[in-house]
Design a protein around this motif. Sequence first.
Motif, PDB file in Angstrom:
ATOM      1  N   SER A  23       0.568  -1.203  -0.022  1.00 23.67           N
ATOM      2  CA  SER A  23       0.463   0.389  -0.171  1.00 23.67           C
ATOM      3  C   SER A  23       1.331   1.312   0.074  1.00 23.67           C
ATOM      4  O   SER A  23       2.273   0.974   0.470  1.00 23.67           O
ATOM      5  CB  SER A  23      -0.755   0.027   1.440  1.00 23.67           C
ATOM      6  OG  SER A  23      -1.514   0.305   1.271  1.00 23.67           O
ATOM      7  N   PRO A  24       0.182   2.262  -0.304  1.00 18.90           N
ATOM      8  CA  PRO A  24       1.171   4.161  -0.588  1.00 18.90           C
ATOM      9  C   PRO A  24       1.264   4.084   0.715  1.00 18.90           C
ATOM     10  O   PRO A  24       0.658   4.248   1.505  1.00 18.90           O
ATOM     11  CB  PRO A  24       0.403   4.395  -0.949  1.00 18.90           C
ATOM     12  CG  PRO A  24      -0.850   4.063  -1.730  1.00 18.90           C
ATOM     13  CD  PRO A  24      -0.847   2.344  -1.012  1.00 18.90           C
ATOM     14  N   CYS A  26       3.304   7.265   2.434  1.00 13.97           N
ATOM     15  CA  CYS A  26       4.064   8.161   2.563  1.00 13.97           C
ATOM     16  C   CYS A  26       5.327   8.082   4.192  1.00 13.97           C
ATOM     17  O   CYS A  26       5.255   7.547   5.032  1.00 13.97           O
ATOM     18  CB  CYS A  26       3.182   9.341   3.230  1.00 13.97           C
ATOM     19  SG  CYS A  26       2.253  10.019   2.328  1.00 13.97           S
ATOM     20  N   GLN A 101       1.336   6.306  -6.965  1.00 15.13           N
ATOM     21  CA  GLN A 101       0.464   7.102  -6.602  1.00 15.13           C
ATOM     22  C   GLN A 101       0.232   8.514  -5.954  1.00 15.13           C
ATOM     23  O   GLN A 101       1.476   9.479  -6.162  1.00 15.13           O
ATOM     24  CB  GLN A 101      -0.065   7.097  -4.734  1.00 15.13           C
ATOM     25  CG  GLN A 101      -1.649   7.236  -4.746  1.00 15.13           C
ATOM     26  CD  GLN A 101      -1.578   7.049  -3.054  1.00 15.13           C
ATOM     27  OE1 GLN A 101      -1.439   7.497  -2.219  1.00 15.13           O
ATOM     28  NE2 GLN A 101      -3.421   6.820  -2.665  1.00 15.13           N
ATOM     29  N   LEU A 302      -6.330  -3.417   7.518  1.00 19.42           N
ATOM     30  CA  LEU A 302      -6.535  -3.988   9.296  1.00 19.42           C
ATOM     31  C   LEU A 302      -6.607  -5.824   8.072  1.00 19.42           C
ATOM     32  O   LEU A 302      -7.067  -6.738   8.612  1.00 19.42           O
ATOM     33  CB  LEU A 302      -7.378  -4.420   9.895  1.00 19.42           C
ATOM     34  CG  LEU A 302      -6.792  -3.234  10.918  1.00 19.42           C
ATOM     35  CD1 LEU A 302      -8.184  -3.002  11.540  1.00 19.42           C
ATOM     36  CD2 LEU A 302      -5.631  -2.563  11.481  1.00 19.42           C
ATOM     37  N   GLY A 324      -0.142  -2.423   4.445  1.00 15.48           N
ATOM     38  CA  GLY A 324       0.477  -1.346   4.892  1.00 15.48           C
ATOM     39  C   GLY A 324       1.344  -1.627   5.913  1.00 15.48           C
ATOM     40  O   GLY A 324       2.420  -1.884   5.966  1.00 15.48           O
ATOM     41  N   ARG A 325       1.069  -1.874   7.074  1.00 16.67           N
ATOM     42  CA  ARG A 325       1.328  -1.582   8.577  1.00 16.67           C
ATOM     43  C   ARG A 325       1.746  -3.150   8.532  1.00 16.67           C
ATOM     44  O   ARG A 325       2.997  -3.379   9.184  1.00 16.67           O
ATOM     45  CB  ARG A 325       0.779  -1.027   9.222  1.00 16.67           C
ATOM     46  CG  ARG A 325       0.532  -0.200  10.441  1.00 16.67           C
ATOM     47  CD  ARG A 325      -0.483   0.432  10.585  1.00 16.67           C
ATOM     48  NE  ARG A 325      -2.327   0.200   9.540  1.00 16.67           N
ATOM     49  CZ  ARG A 325      -3.159   0.876  10.460  1.00 16.67           C
ATOM     50  NH1 ARG A 325      -3.473   1.294  11.203  1.00 16.67           N
ATOM     51  NH2 ARG A 325      -4.302   0.273   9.677  1.00 16.67           N
TER      52      ARG A 325
HETATM   53  C1  LIG Z   1       2.762   5.284   7.753  1.00 16.41           C
HETATM   54  C2  LIG Z   1       1.576   5.367   6.513  1.00 16.41           C
HETATM   55  C3  LIG Z   1       1.845   6.244   5.453  1.00 16.41           C
HETATM   56  C4  LIG Z   1       0.304   6.542   4.743  1.00 16.41           C
HETATM   57  N1  LIG Z   1       0.768   6.647   3.677  1.00 16.41           N
HETATM   58  C5  LIG Z   1      -0.019   6.841   2.546  1.00 16.41           C
HETATM   59  C6  LIG Z   1       0.327   7.377   0.762  1.00 16.41           C
HETATM   60  O1  LIG Z   1       1.059   7.883   1.023  1.00 16.41           O
HETATM   61  N2  LIG Z   1      -1.305   6.969   0.445  1.00 16.41           N
HETATM   62  C7  LIG Z   1      -2.483   6.778   1.074  1.00 16.41           C
HETATM   63  O2  LIG Z   1      -3.288   6.664  -0.086  1.00 16.41           O
HETATM   64  N3  LIG Z   1      -2.626   5.481   2.468  1.00 16.41           N
HETATM   65  C8  LIG Z   1      -1.590   6.068   2.666  1.00 16.41           C
HETATM   66  N4  LIG Z   1      -0.931   5.522   4.355  1.00 16.41           N
HETATM   67  C9  LIG Z   1      -2.516   4.323   4.476  1.00 16.41           C
HETATM   68  C10 LIG Z   1      -1.969   2.608   4.630  1.00 16.41           C
HETATM   69  O3  LIG Z   1      -2.001   3.055   2.568  1.00 16.41           O
HETATM   70  C11 LIG Z   1      -3.591   2.004   3.791  1.00 16.41           C
HETATM   71  O4  LIG Z   1      -4.981   1.846   3.438  1.00 16.41           O
HETATM   72  C12 LIG Z   1      -3.897   1.779   6.167  1.00 16.41           C
HETATM   73  O5  LIG Z   1      -2.303   1.707   6.523  1.00 16.41           O
HETATM   74  C13 LIG Z   1      -3.926   0.560   6.045  1.00 16.41           C
HETATM   75  O6  LIG Z   1      -4.033  -0.843   5.801  1.00 16.41           O
HETATM   76  P1  LIG Z   1      -3.011  -1.174   7.143  1.00 16.41           P
HETATM   77  O7  LIG Z   1      -4.161  -1.757   7.904  1.00 16.41           O
HETATM   78  O8  LIG Z   1      -2.622  -2.693   5.958  1.00 16.41           O
HETATM   79  O9  LIG Z   1      -1.630  -0.465   7.136  1.00 16.41           O
HETATM   80  C14 LIG Z   1      -0.210   5.287   4.821  1.00 16.41           C
HETATM   81  C15 LIG Z   1      -0.543   4.801   6.108  1.00 16.41           C
HETATM   82  C16 LIG Z   1       0.452   4.541   7.446  1.00 16.41           C
HETATM   83  C17 LIG Z   1       1.014   4.109   8.292  1.00 16.41           C
END
Ligand SMILES: Cc1cc2nc3c(=O)[nH]c(=O)nc-3n(C[C@H](O)[C@H](O)[C@H](O)COP(=O)(O)O)c2cc1C
Length: 358
Positions: A23-24, A26, A101, A302, A324-325
């Motif tokens: 996932s993207p 930042c 992205q 999640l 992501g995480r």
């Molecule tokens: C450190 C961090 C940076 C993130 N940056 C972006 C981003 O650049 N673009 C985006 O669409 N979502 C961003 N997100 C959201 C994640 O891409 C993802 O949708 C969100 O963390 C839920 O997925 P997860 O539960 O697998 O972490 C970010 C999340 C985290 C934790």
Amino acid sequence: MKSSLFSPFSMRGLTIDNRIMLSPLCQYSSVDGCMNDWQMTHLGMYAMSGASFVCFEMTDVEPAGRITYGCSGLWNDEQEAALARVLAHCRKYGQAKYALQIAHAGRRASKKAPFEGSKPMSVAQGGWQAVAPSAIPEGDGSDAPHALTIPEIKSLVEKFAAATKRAARVGFDAIELHGAHGYLLHQFLSPLSNQRTDEYGGSLANRMRFPLEVFAAMRAVWPADKPLGVRISCTEWMPGGWDIDEAVVLSHELKKLGCDWIDASSGAGFKQAKIPYAPGYQVPFAERIKKEVGIATIAVGLITEFDHAEKIVASGQADIIALGRGLMWNPRWGWHAAKALGETLDIPPQYLRVRPGA
Ligand SMILES: Cc1cc2nc3c(=O)[nH]c(=O)nc-3n(C[C@H](O)[C@H](O)[C@H](O)COP(=O)(O)O)c2cc1C
């Protein structure tokens, strides 16, 4: 039995080897919008993580579109060269395909990085004037954004197209347009943050106008054999706010314009939103859009268990799983998922001896 998570998937001329996507994310570590050795390390790690689709972080189309001074940008040659350097590194050592992205933070711009407290920065504190559909502040202490004029809206559409042309020159395999998380495109979609009375506000058709114009302008300059998808917030979890019924209509319209996937996220525009966080809580949005619109979807949020990810793809709820995480915590998630699901992944030859059973 073959794993669905580890089956290939194609969109236009792109085939990814499995359904795992980074996932993207930042990193707030760019300098003047240029990625650097941090992203070489960070993205280089995911290039060989077993995730076959790696999405580079939110990269903004103009200086005012950055959340922080450390955000990645793509409005000049230096940024283009910096991205090309990171992508070349990932391609040299990795096994994945790479998306960028493309985004604009709108009224969520001009803040400190999360690891510096995320505090809004006023112009007097060294920040900059944020822009938005309406002059309604985010509600976190940020100053009111400047409400975009129609010529400014048209110029922003051009900036998204210009960044897309640069991404094509850099050689990305795909682009994800960021229409989620309370950033500029989402701000136009939301009846709460968009209170314009011209053709860019009011009815759903008017609120969708700017995001659809941006998408069409990007699609027109992005190579026809390469996919272009959109991340949306399927609901903002707010009474009277943008919701899944409107997200389905938007997805239909995006599909008509040549959109290849909907990355089904939610929320993030309003701190007071009550979000029912639970494993896979956004999966039903991906499932509904996939079934009702007939477009590929990405499930995110999640999802951390191998069996859960496998089940989402096998049951046809979504085509790709973005992590992501989970991947940040365990960059070898893909390797471990392959082992658990009885698959063998391509991994760098330097690591072959450590594979269990090797
Ligand atoms: C450190 C961090 C940076 C993130 N940056 C972006 C981003 O650049 N673009 C985006 O669409 N979502 C961003 N997100 C959201 C994640 O891409 C993802 O949708 C969100 O963390 C839920 O997925 P997860 O539960 O697998 O972490 C970010 C999340 C985290 C934790």
